[in-house]
Design a protein around this motif. Structure first.
Motif, PDB file in Angstrom:
ATOM      1  N   PRO A  92       0.784  -1.235   0.000  1.00 22.65           N
ATOM      2  CA  PRO A  92       0.000   0.000   0.000  1.00 22.65           C
ATOM      3  C   PRO A  92       0.814   1.282   0.000  1.00 22.65           C
ATOM      4  CG  PRO A  92      -0.192  -1.164   2.103  1.00 22.65           C
ATOM      5  CD  PRO A  92       0.459  -2.092   1.151  1.00 22.65           C
ATOM      6  N   LEU A  93       2.072   1.234   0.478  1.00 25.62           N
ATOM      7  CA  LEU A  93       2.871   2.454   0.514  1.00 25.62           C
ATOM      8  C   LEU A  93       3.597   2.727  -0.801  1.00 25.62           C
ATOM      9  CD1 LEU A  93       4.367   2.427   4.125  1.00 25.62           C
ATOM     10  CD2 LEU A  93       2.459   3.770   3.228  1.00 25.62           C
ATOM     11  N   LEU A  94       3.332   1.939  -1.825  1.00 19.32           N
ATOM     12  CA  LEU A  94       3.969   2.155  -3.123  1.00 19.32           C
ATOM     13  C   LEU A  94       3.828   3.597  -3.614  1.00 19.32           C
ATOM     14  CD1 LEU A  94       5.351   1.027  -5.706  1.00 19.32           C
ATOM     15  CD2 LEU A  94       3.061   0.416  -6.524  1.00 19.32           C
ATOM     16  N   PRO A  95       2.639   4.241  -3.546  1.00 27.08           N
ATOM     17  CA  PRO A  95       2.530   5.617  -4.035  1.00 27.08           C
ATOM     18  C   PRO A  95       3.333   6.628  -3.218  1.00 27.08           C
ATOM     19  CG  PRO A  95       0.369   4.577  -3.868  1.00 27.08           C
ATOM     20  CD  PRO A  95       1.330   3.703  -3.136  1.00 27.08           C
ATOM     21  N   ALA A  96       3.740   6.270  -2.019  1.00 26.19           N
ATOM     22  CA  ALA A  96       4.547   7.173  -1.196  1.00 26.19           C
ATOM     23  C   ALA A  96       6.038   6.982  -1.430  1.00 26.19           C
ATOM     24  CB  ALA A  96       4.225   6.954   0.285  1.00 26.19           C
ATOM     25  N   LEU A  97       6.392   5.956  -2.211  1.00 27.53           N
ATOM     26  CA  LEU A  97       7.803   5.621  -2.420  1.00 27.53           C
ATOM     27  C   LEU A  97       8.222   5.672  -3.881  1.00 27.53           C
ATOM     28  CD1 LEU A  97       7.947   2.509  -0.078  1.00 27.53           C
ATOM     29  CD2 LEU A  97       9.007   4.720   0.396  1.00 27.53           C
ATOM     30  N   GLY A  98       7.287   5.473  -4.810  1.00 27.31           N
ATOM     31  CA  GLY A  98       7.661   5.366  -6.207  1.00 27.31           C
ATOM     32  C   GLY A  98       8.410   4.071  -6.475  1.00 27.31           C
ATOM     33  N   GLY A  99       8.978   3.947  -7.674  1.00 22.89           N
ATOM     34  CA  GLY A  99       9.738   2.756  -8.017  1.00 22.89           C
ATOM     35  C   GLY A  99       8.860   1.527  -8.138  1.00 22.89           C
ATOM     36  N   LEU A 100       9.468   0.359  -7.843  1.00 26.47           N
ATOM     37  CA  LEU A 100       8.766  -0.921  -7.933  1.00 26.47           C
ATOM     38  C   LEU A 100       8.366  -1.405  -6.543  1.00 26.47           C
ATOM     39  CD1 LEU A 100      11.103  -2.948 -10.339  1.00 26.47           C
ATOM     40  CD2 LEU A 100       9.152  -1.517 -10.959  1.00 26.47           C
ATOM     41  N   PRO A 101       7.269  -2.161  -6.446  1.00 25.98           N
ATOM     42  CA  PRO A 101       6.986  -2.860  -5.181  1.00 25.98           C
ATOM     43  C   PRO A 101       8.156  -3.790  -4.865  1.00 25.98           C
ATOM     44  CG  PRO A 101       5.092  -2.959  -6.657  1.00 25.98           C
ATOM     45  CD  PRO A 101       6.229  -2.417  -7.465  1.00 25.98           C
ATOM     46  N   ARG A 147      14.483   0.631 -15.309  1.00 26.57           N
ATOM     47  CA  ARG A 147      13.934   0.520 -13.953  1.00 26.57           C
ATOM     48  C   ARG A 147      14.014   1.861 -13.234  1.00 26.57           C
ATOM     49  NH1 ARG A 147      15.417  -3.856  -9.156  1.00 26.57           N
ATOM     50  NH2 ARG A 147      14.367  -2.720  -7.475  1.00 26.57           N
ATOM     51  N   GLU A 148      12.904   2.245 -12.621  1.00 24.57           N
ATOM     52  CA  GLU A 148      12.846   3.499 -11.873  1.00 24.57           C
ATOM     53  C   GLU A 148      13.167   3.251 -10.406  1.00 24.57           C
ATOM     54  OE1 GLU A 148       9.195   6.114 -10.341  1.00 24.57           O
ATOM     55  OE2 GLU A 148       9.451   6.205 -12.520  1.00 24.57           O
ATOM     56  N   PRO A 149      14.113   3.991  -9.816  1.00 25.45           N
ATOM     57  CA  PRO A 149      14.422   3.809  -8.392  1.00 25.45           C
ATOM     58  C   PRO A 149      13.268   4.249  -7.497  1.00 25.45           C
ATOM     59  CG  PRO A 149      16.197   4.970  -9.521  1.00 25.45           C
ATOM     60  CD  PRO A 149      15.019   4.944 -10.451  1.00 25.45           C
ATOM     61  N   ASP A 150      13.219   3.664  -6.323  1.00 21.94           N
ATOM     62  CA  ASP A 150      12.260   4.107  -5.313  1.00 21.94           C
ATOM     63  C   ASP A 150      12.923   5.155  -4.425  1.00 21.94           C
ATOM     64  OD1 ASP A 150      13.637   2.603  -3.021  1.00 21.94           O
ATOM     65  OD2 ASP A 150      13.232   1.012  -4.471  1.00 21.94           O
ATOM     66  N   LEU A 151      12.203   5.603  -3.419  1.00 25.32           N
ATOM     67  CA  LEU A 151      12.692   6.663  -2.542  1.00 25.32           C
ATOM     68  C   LEU A 151      13.485   6.115  -1.362  1.00 25.32           C
ATOM     69  CD1 LEU A 151      12.530   9.764  -2.180  1.00 25.32           C
ATOM     70  CD2 LEU A 151      10.447   9.425  -0.846  1.00 25.32           C
ATOM     71  N   GLY A 152      13.587   4.793  -1.240  1.00 21.64           N
ATOM     72  CA  GLY A 152      14.137   4.199  -0.029  1.00 21.64           C
ATOM     73  C   GLY A 152      15.513   4.674   0.356  1.00 21.64           C
ATOM     74  N   LEU A 153      16.460   4.724  -0.599  1.00 19.12           N
ATOM     75  CA  LEU A 153      17.826   5.120  -0.266  1.00 19.12           C
ATOM     76  C   LEU A 153      17.867   6.554   0.243  1.00 19.12           C
ATOM     77  CD1 LEU A 153      20.795   4.260  -0.220  1.00 19.12           C
ATOM     78  CD2 LEU A 153      21.000   5.106  -2.572  1.00 19.12           C
ATOM     79  N   ALA A 154      17.092   7.428  -0.361  1.00 20.05           N
ATOM     80  CA  ALA A 154      17.052   8.821   0.091  1.00 20.05           C
ATOM     81  C   ALA A 154      16.511   8.926   1.512  1.00 20.05           C
ATOM     82  CB  ALA A 154      16.201   9.662  -0.858  1.00 20.05           C
ATOM     83  N   LEU A 155      15.514   8.107   1.850  1.00 19.08           N
ATOM     84  CA  LEU A 155      14.960   8.132   3.206  1.00 19.08           C
ATOM     85  C   LEU A 155      15.986   7.651   4.230  1.00 19.08           C
ATOM     86  CD1 LEU A 155      11.399   6.720   2.435  1.00 19.08           C
ATOM     87  CD2 LEU A 155      11.949   9.055   3.150  1.00 19.08           C
ATOM     88  N   VAL A 156      16.751   6.612   3.878  1.00 19.06           N
ATOM     89  CA  VAL A 156      17.801   6.125   4.773  1.00 19.06           C
ATOM     90  C   VAL A 156      18.863   7.197   4.978  1.00 19.06           C
ATOM     91  CG1 VAL A 156      19.698   4.472   4.958  1.00 19.06           C
ATOM     92  CG2 VAL A 156      17.423   3.684   4.295  1.00 19.06           C
ATOM     93  N   VAL A 157      19.330   7.806   3.891  1.00 22.58           N
ATOM     94  CA  VAL A 157      20.381   8.828   3.973  1.00 22.58           C
ATOM     95  C   VAL A 157      19.902  10.037   4.761  1.00 22.58           C
ATOM     96  CG1 VAL A 157      21.675  10.508   2.593  1.00 22.58           C
ATOM     97  CG2 VAL A 157      21.597   8.114   1.892  1.00 22.58           C
TER      98      VAL A 157
END
Length: 730
Positions: A47-56, A639-649
C-alpha cells in the motif's frame, strides 16, 4: 478492473475448474490486468507504493513464483501489454482521472501528517495502480529476460487477446472484463494456486443473469468503469468507482440503453464531452485494432467501419512503428503524443501542487519532449512533421504550442553520421552502455572513427545487436548535449566522464542492484544539474510537504537535503516484503522531478532506436524479433528507483546532526532493510562521483556557486562520516 471480478464473484457468475485441466495449454494474459491484480490483491499489494515510487519490493518474487507455477503446471503464458491510448479517453479525461488520484494521495498525506499511521497506509493503498507505466516497462523486460513471450498491442490488449484465441494462437485468455466487451466468449479471472483452482466467467451467462442484450451488457461494463477504454461518468470526486449494481439499476430504467442514459445525464449536467467520448468508445469496441498473424495492423470489420476511424482510435501511425511497439523497442508514450499531437501531463505521486514541478514540466523539460517528438517525426509524413503540437497540463486550461517542426532538420543531420560498426565499439558496452559509449568518445582519435555515414546511402549497414544498442546510445548522447557534431565530448560530456571515472576508481560501479544503476544515477544527476534543479534550495513548502531535514543548523539541513537528493537516484536493499518506515512527502516531491526527467530520457532513447530502424540503417536479414526485443530491454532507464535510499540517507544524516544524547539508532525505523551499512556506503560513493564531475566541470556550464555548494556539502559530509565512525548509528 477489479470491480468486475468482485461483482462476478459476489453474483456467483464464476465457473471453477482444476488447474490440471489446463496442462500443456497456452494462456494469453492481459499484462496490465495481471499487474493490477498483483498491485491490489491482499497477499501481494504494497500500500505504501505511491509514497515511495519505483517498484513494489516483492514484485519480482511474486512474478517469478507465478512463472515457476506455470512451468510446474506445463502452462505456457503469453503476456500482451496495452499500446496507445484510445481516442475515446482523451487528454482531458486522463487529466480528470489523474486529478482524482492526486486528491486521494493528498488526503493520504494529510492523514499521515496527523500521525494516523494505519489509516494512512489504507489511504495510500487506494492509489496503488496510479502512475504504473514504469512498472509495466520493467515487467515487459523481466518477462522477456525470463524467456516468456511478450508483446505490445497497437491499442488495447483485450481485442488482441480475443483475436489470438479465435485464431488458435492460445487456448484461453486471462484478463479483465474488457475481453468480454471485445467479443471474448469467456475469460479467466484468477488462478488460485494454493487450491489448484482456475476461475472464469462466460459472457453468455453474465448477459443471461442480468437479462441484458449484448449491447446493454457492453454499456454496463463501459459506464461502470470496468473497461479502461472509457472512464466511469459516475465516479465520485475522491476517485471511487460505483458498484456495477448501481449502473445496472440505472440502465434497467432506460431499457438497457447506455446512450439514452447519457443523454439524460447530458441534459441534467451539460456533459456533452462525456457523451461524445461514449460514442467513440462504442465505435472503438465495434471496430477495434489488432495485429494479425502476418504482422499487419487491422481494424475489425474494416469494410463496415466509418471513414473517420481515427476519430475514435487516434491518428494512424505507420505499421512499422506498431511493429517496433509490438516488440518492445519503444513504449507507447511518445507514439501516443505523436498520434494526438499533444503532450498530456498528469500530476506526480506527491500531488503536483509545487511550483518547481509545474515549472519543470511546463518549461524545463520542453526541450527533451520536443527532441523526442522531432526524432520520430523525421520518418513520418507531413501530418506529423508540419502539424502543430501542443502541451496540456493538469494545472492549466491553456495549451502551449511546441516547436516540433523546428527540431526536425537538425536531427536529420545528426543521425546521418552514426553508423558505428562492432569493431569500433567497446566489448562491455552491453553491460554499461552510457559509460562505455561516452568513454569511446573521450579519445579524440577514436571519436573520429565513429563519424560514419552510410556509403552512398546504402541500407542495412548495421547487422549486430551491439551495433543497434551502441548507435542508439551514441545518437542519444549527442542529442542530449554531451557530444559535439564532430563526435568529441562537449563540456558536459567531459564533466560526466570525470564522474564515470570516479565510479570506476571508488568501486561504485560494482555496488548497484542492477548493472546500469551507477551510470544511470550519475547521468541523471548531470541532467538535473543542466536543468538547475540539483541544489540545496528548499523548493517545497512545509506544510504541506512534510518530512524535510529537521536536525541541526541551517547548514546541516541544507547539506542533508542536497546529499539526500542525490541519493534519490539510487536503489537500496530491502527484503521482498512491503515497506514499513518513515516517509517524506518533501523528498518524494523531488523524487518525482527526477522520475519525470528519467522518463524523458528514456523517451529520447526509444525514439532514436526507432528512427535508426526506420531509416533503413539496420539489416532486416540479421536483426529479427529477438534482437529487437533485446534492444528495448537493454536500453538504459528501464527501472525506476524508489525513494528508499534517500529516506535512509536523510534519516542517518539527520541523526548525525542531532544532539549526541538524543541520537537514535535508525535501523529500528527501517524494519526490512537488509544492508543499511552497504546502502550508506553506496550513497557516499554515488555522492563522490557526482561531486567529482561537478568539480571537474568548466565554469561555463556549472558555475562557481554550485561548485562551492557541493564542495561545502562534501567537506561537511566527510566530517560527519568520520565523527560517526566511533559512534555509529548503524
Amino acid at each position: 478492473m477489479a470491480a468486475f471480478k468482485e461483482w462476478a464473484q459476489s453474483e456467483s457468475l464464476e465457473y471453477n475448474g482444476k488447474i490440471e485441466q489446463f496442462r500443456k495449454s497456452c494462456i494469453a494474459f492481459d499484462a496490465e490486468d495481471y499487474l493490477d491484480t498483483l498491485l491490489t490483491a491482499a497477499l501481494s499489494r504494497e500500500p505504501l507504493l505511491p509514497a515511495l515510487g519505483g517498484l513494489p519490493f516483492a514484485l519480482q518474487k511474486h512474478v517469478d513464483d507465478d512463472l515457476q507455477r506455470f512451468r510446474d503446471a506445463e502452462i505456457k503464458p503469453v503476456f500482451v501489454f496495452n499500446g496507445l491510448q484510445a481516442a475515446s479517453k482523451d487528454g482531458a479525461m486522463v487529466a480528470r482521472e489523474a486529478k482524482r488520484a492526486a486528491k486521494v494521495l493528498d488526503d493520504a498525506w494529510s492523514i499521515y501528517d496527523q500521525g494516523r499511521g494505519e489509516d494512512a497506509v489504507n489511504a495510500f493503498g487506494k492509489a496503488c495502480t496510479y502512475k504504473t507505466d514504469h512498472i509495466s516497462r520493467w515487467l515487459f523486460a523481466h518477462l522477456h529476460k525470463a524467456g516468456i513471450s511478450v508483446q505490445t498491442t497497437p491499442y488495447s490488449a483485450a481485442p488482441q487477446l480475443v483475436y489470438m484465441q479465435q485464431h488458435g494462437f492460445c487456448d484461453g485468455i486471462a484478463g479483465s472484463a474488457a475481453c468480454l466487451v471485445f467479443g471474448g466468449e469467456r475469460v479467466i479471472t484468477s488462478f488460485a494456486w494454493d487450491t489448484g483452482v482456475v476461475s472464469w466467467v462466460d459472457a453468455g451467462t453474465c448477459q443471461g443473469r442480468l437479462n441484458f442484450s449484448v449491447e446493454a451488457f457492453v454499456d454496463l461494463l463501459l459506464l461502470s468503469g470496468c473497461v479502461p477504454t472509457l472512464l466511469p461518468p459516475y465516479a465520485e470526486a475522491e476517485g471511487e468507482v460505483p458498484h456495477i449494481q448501481a449502473v445496472r439499476a440505472m440502465l434497467t430504467q432506460m431499457r438497457g440503453d447506455g446512450y439514452a442514459l447519457l443523454l439524460q445525464r447530458q441534459q441534467q449536467h451539460k456533459d456533452e464531452e462525456y457523451l461524445d467520448a461514449f460514442r467513440k468508445a462504442r465505435f472503438a469496441i465495434k471496430h477495434p485494432v489488432y495485429t494479425t498473424t502476418d504482422g499487419t495492423v487491422e481494424t475489425r470489420d474494416a469494410a463496415k467501419a466509418p471513414g473517420d476511424v481515427h476519430q475514435f482510435t487516434g491518428q494512424r501511425l505507420p505499421d512499422e512503428l506498431y511493429y517496433y511497439l509490438l516488440r518492445g523497442v519503444t513504449g507507447a508514450r511518445i507514439l501516443d503524443w505523436s498520434a494526438h499531437r499533444q503532450v498530456t501531463e498528469i500530476p506526480p505521486l506527491d500531488g503536483g501542487n509545487s511550483q518547481p514541478y509545474q515549472d519543470l514540466v511546463q518549461n524545463k523539460l520542453v526541450d527533451l519532449r520536443v527532441k523526442a517528438l522531432a526524432v520520430i517525426a523525421v520518418n513520418l509524413n507531413r501530418y506529423f512533421q508540419h502539424g502543430v503540437f501542443h502541451a496540456a497540463y493538469w494545472f492549466s486550461d491553456v495549451k502551449i504550442p511546441l516547436p516540433v517542426r523546428e527540431g526536425i532538420e537538425p536531427v536529420k543531420a545528426m543521425m546521418s553520421k552514426w553508423h558505428v560498426r562492432e569493431a569500433v565499439l567497446p566489448g562491455s558496452l552491453t553491460s554499461h552502455p552510457l559509460a562505455e559509449a561516452l568513454g569511446l568518445l573521450s579519445d579524440e582519435k577514436t571519436a573520429k572513427l565513429t563519424v560514419t555515414e552510410r556509403p552512398n546511402g546504402a541500407p542495412s549497414v548495421l547487422e549486430k545487436s551491439v551495433e543497434l544498442l551502441g548507435n542508439t546510445v551514441l545518437r542519444f548522447l549527442q542529442d542530449a548535449g554531451y557530444v559535439y557534431a564532430d563526435h568529441t565530448l562537449s563540456a558536459w560530456g567531459k564533466a560526466l566522464q570525470a564522474a564515470f571515472k570516479e565510479a570506476q576508481s571508488n568501486g561504485y560501479v560494482e555496488m548497484g542492484v542492477t548493472e546500469t544503476e551507477s551510470e544511470e544515477a550519475i547521468f541523471l544527476a548531470f541532467e538535473l544539474l543542466k536543468l538547475k534543479i540539483l541544489n540545496s534550495q528548499h523548493m517545497f513548502p512545509t506544510p504541506p510537504y512534510s518530512g524535510p531535514p529537521l536536525r541541526g543548523s541551517t547548514t546541516d539541513k541544507d547539506n542533508t537535503l542536497l546529499v539526500s537528493r542525490v541519493a534519490c537516484l539510487g536503489l537500496f536493499s530491502h527484503r521482498k516484503i512491503g515497506y514499513t518506515g518513515p516517509l517524506s512527502r518533501h523528498l518524494l516531491a523531488y523524487h518525482q522531478m527526477t522520475t519525470a526527467v528519467r522518463a524523458s530520457l528514456r523517451d529520447l532513447l526509444e525514439m532514436h532506436a526507432c528512427a535508426m530502424l526506420m531509416s533503413g540503417s539496420v539489416s532486416r536479414k540479421t536483426i529479427g524479433d529477438k534482437e529487437l526485443r533485446d534492444l528495448g530491454v537493454s536500453l538504459p532507464f528501464t527501472r525506476e528507483p524508489d525513494l528508499g535510499l534517500a529516506l535512509v540517507v536523510k534519516s542517518y544524516l539527520d541523526e548525525l546532526s542531532n544532539e549526541p544524547a538524543k541520537r537514535q539508532d535508525i535501523t529500528r525505523w527501517f524494519n526490512y532493510v537488509t544492508d543499511m551499512e552497504g546502502d550508506l556506503q553506496k550513497a557516499w560513493k554515488m555522492w563522490a562521483c557526482v561531486n567529482a564531475g561537478v568539480q571537474a566541470a568548466e565554469t561555463s556550464i556549472i558555475g562557481d556557486s554550485i561548485k562551492k555548494m557541493f564542495k561545502i556539502a562534501d567537506d561537511w559530509l566527510q566530517e560527519k562520516i568520520a565523527a560517526a565512525a566511533s559512534n555509529a548509528l548503524v
